[in-house]
Design an enzyme around this catalytic site. Structure first.
Site: not given
Ligand code: AGP
Length: 610
Positions: A28, A75, A101, A482, A486, A489, A505
């Site tokens: 988290r 965070w 949090n 997707e 991946k 990130e 384009h």
């Molecule tokens: C995906 O790898 C990410 N960690 C992120 O984009 C994630 O999918 C997004 O924050 C949405 O989260 P959720 O499905 O818990 O709403």
């Protein structure tokens, strides 16, 4: 977002348990952490910048005394990661410690008032106002729960907090718009942001709702509702539910990283999810059918699942869904939709604030809310009129993998259910589609078993590349997007996921000899057109990596690297299996570049700030 934990045992030191619980919440947030315990009327605190293990190595959390304490893994939002900004935060007298949090939006005004009252601040955080406010309230009432209830109405924003007082007899926790669960175990009582924090101690959990406060002792957890006036209304005792997650599910089980474990868990997660009850699907499908507009709301990977769903629903049920990205949700929709709208929210955590806000916006306009989530008791489940649960089990790696597969499976089941209900699919056709879907767990298993090593070698070949395109057509556009997300990130490699047809384009301007382009190319009806895009890229010297059928010799020959998959039982569900090589590619790209894929920089598992 951050992870919070509070724990009270009848006897014995609690610090080591708190540290281990924080480890399970580290997904988290992980830029700083801290633990406070209380013993013999004194608060003891250790906190610092860095990951929990590093801090523990330097400071040794485990020798903090006392059988009661709180912990936090951060965070950063307000104030950079540093020792002073790490939680817990305390009042002027060091008698009250708080972990939080969420975000206190009006903290500046509160802080100014507290400064005028003579309080001294040590951090730049929004959180620090809370212990000082409780300090003032405790001058008027001697009870910690009442003091917390009195100050809470002044806090604007979102929060889950746990408060520890130096007397060391009790904890008080409360929530508004941030998750909080209470665990009741044989040795004591716990509260946390998420169930895995206390899973080794107990599986009995009480989900805490918005505007609820819990008074915890080592033997009890009394839930009250707080109101705007600062009063507490005691609620009848609530039976805990028994969570069916096992501790193994929340631990690495021999894998070097959660992400790899979760990629490998996909066949199991998928099989479990494909068992969603037919009645539940039909009830959902019925609601979709009875509304003029259906819009999906989701963020990140979940948004990519809804993109794929748009194709599945069009092809399988002749039903067009409008996909809206969560962070743009309320602005996109404005006042254009009302009671004739069903909103389908897809969120693994159920806590993504953008998704919750967009859904609330639509709900206020009269829309019916459906949700697909992986997290029982999450905020989306309280907003939704109906919920379907994916059965991925806890996903700890920040990068979503198995939850993507299970979201796709749930959406596919729903599309088939709707298609059958409306007669677009005959009974036989829908049985064939279900039969095809049920083959995906084995298919994924074989992709992982047979291709992982080769994908690792491919990642090694491209180790020096700093930019990639991921292209696909039709439903594979979602897979391409997707794949790009991946690798971005977790490997910190620039990547763009694009519809292949759109690459002419603009994006193609970037292509020069050696530029890597990944094509997601199942043998569906977009395959012919895609070949033109491959040729365009090749003509400019791009290196072609294809994810394609093992029978597609033509594309294999055109590619510098081809990662091949067995023929698909149905082409409508291709992202479920085609995403897997891309997840592994990103994983190994991160590992080979020396990055920890479970804890990518600047990211959090669920984004609970706007
Ligand atoms: C995906 O790898 C990410 N960690 C992120 O984009 C994630 O999918 C997004 O924050 C949405 O989260 P959720 O499905 O818990 O709403």
């Amino acid at each position: 977002m951050c992870g919070i934990i509070g724990a009270i045992h009848m006897k014995g030191n609690i610090a080591s348990l708190l540290r281990q619980s924080l480890k399970r919440l580290e997904y988290r947030g992980y830029d700083s952490s801290g633990i406070a315990t209380a013993s013999e009327g004194i608060l003891f605190i250790k906190k610092d910048k860095g990951k929990i293990d590093e801090i523990h190595h330097r400071l040794n959390f485990d020798n903090l005394p006392g059988s009661i304490g709180i912990g936090h893994t951060r965070w950063a939002t307000h104030g950079p990661p540093s020792k002073v900004n790490a939680h817990p935060h305390t009042d002027c007298q060091n008698r009250i410690a708080v972990v939080h949090n969420g975000i206190i939006e009006n903290y500046q005004e509160l802080r100014e008032q507290l400064l005028l009252n003579g309080h001294q601040f040590r951090s730049q955080t929004d959180t620090e106002v809370i212990p000082h406010m409780i300090e003032e309230a405790l001058n008027k009432t001697k009870r910690l729960d009442k003091a917390v209830a009195q100050i809470i109405p002044q806090l604007e924003g979102s929060y889950a907090i746990v408060v520890l007082e130096a007397n060391g007899k009790e904890l008080v926790c409360a929530r508004k718009e941030s998750p909080l669960v209470v665990g009741l175990g044989p040795r004591g009582v716990y509260c946390a942001s998420d169930v895995p924090a206390f899973l080794p101690m107990t599986r009995k959990a009480i989900i805490i709702e918005d505007n609820e406060l819990v008074h915890l002792t080592s033997k009890s957890a009394n839930v009250s509702r707080f109101d705007e006036s600062g009063s507490l209304i005691k609620l009848p005792s609530r039976a805990p539910s028994v969570v069916d997650w096992t501790i193994d599910m929340a631990q690495k089980g021999g894998y070097p990283h959660f992400m790899l474990k979760e990629i490998h868990e996909q066949p199991r997660a998928l099989s479990d999810t494909l068992r969603i009850r037919k009645d539940d699907l039909e009830a959902f499908a019925g609601i979709l059918h009875n509304h003029k507009n259906v819009i999906t709301i989701a963020a990140g990977t979940s948004f990519h699942a809804t993109l794929a769903a748009k194709y599945m629903f069009s092809h399988i049920a002749n039903h067009l869904m409008h996909g809206v990205i969560a962070s743009e949700g309320s602005d996109t929709v404005a006042k254009s939709l009302g009671a004739d709208t069903a909103v389908l929210a897809v969120t693994q955590s159920g806590e993504t604030i953008d998704t919750l806000h967009a859904v609330k916006h639509l709900k206020n306009q009269g829309a019916t809310v459906l949700a697909i989530t992986n997290t029982v008791g999450s905020s989306i489940t309280r907003l939704a009129d109906s919920v379907l649960y994916t059965q991925a089990g806890p996903e700890i790696g920040v990068a979503a993998t198995k939850t993507f597969a299970t979201q796709l499976a749930t959406l596919a089941l729903l599309a088939i259910s709707l298609g059958t209900m409306t007669g677009v699919q005959t009974k036989k056709e829908s049985q064939d589609l279900l039969g095809a879907l049920n083959q995906y767990p084995d298919l994924i298993q074989s992709v992982i078993r047979n291709k992982e090593r080769m994908i690792k070698e491919t990642a090694q070949e491209y180790i020096t590349k700093s930019s990639f395109f991921f292209l696909g057509r039709g439903i594979s556009t979602s897979t391409a997007m997707e794949g790009a997300l991946k690798i971005k990130e977790i490997a910190y490699v620039h990547a763009e996921g694009y519809p292949a047809g759109e690459s002419k384009h603009g994006p193609i301007a970037l292509v020069e000899p050696g530029f890597p382009v990944v094509f997601v190319a199942p043998n569906d009806k977009t395959r012919r057109h895609l070949e033109g895009n491959v040729m365009e890229m090749k003509a400019r010297g791009a290196q072609i990596i294809s994810i394609c059928s093992n029978q597609d010799q033509e594309l294999i020959n055109l590619s510098d690297h081809a990662i091949t998959l067995p023929a698909l039982p149905s082409l409508f569900f291709s992202p479920i299996s085609y995403a897997v090589p891309l997840q592994l590619l990103a994983y190994y790209a991160a590992i080979l570049r020396g990055h920890n894929p479970d804890q990518p920089r600047n990211l959090a598992k669920a984004v609970t700030v706007l």
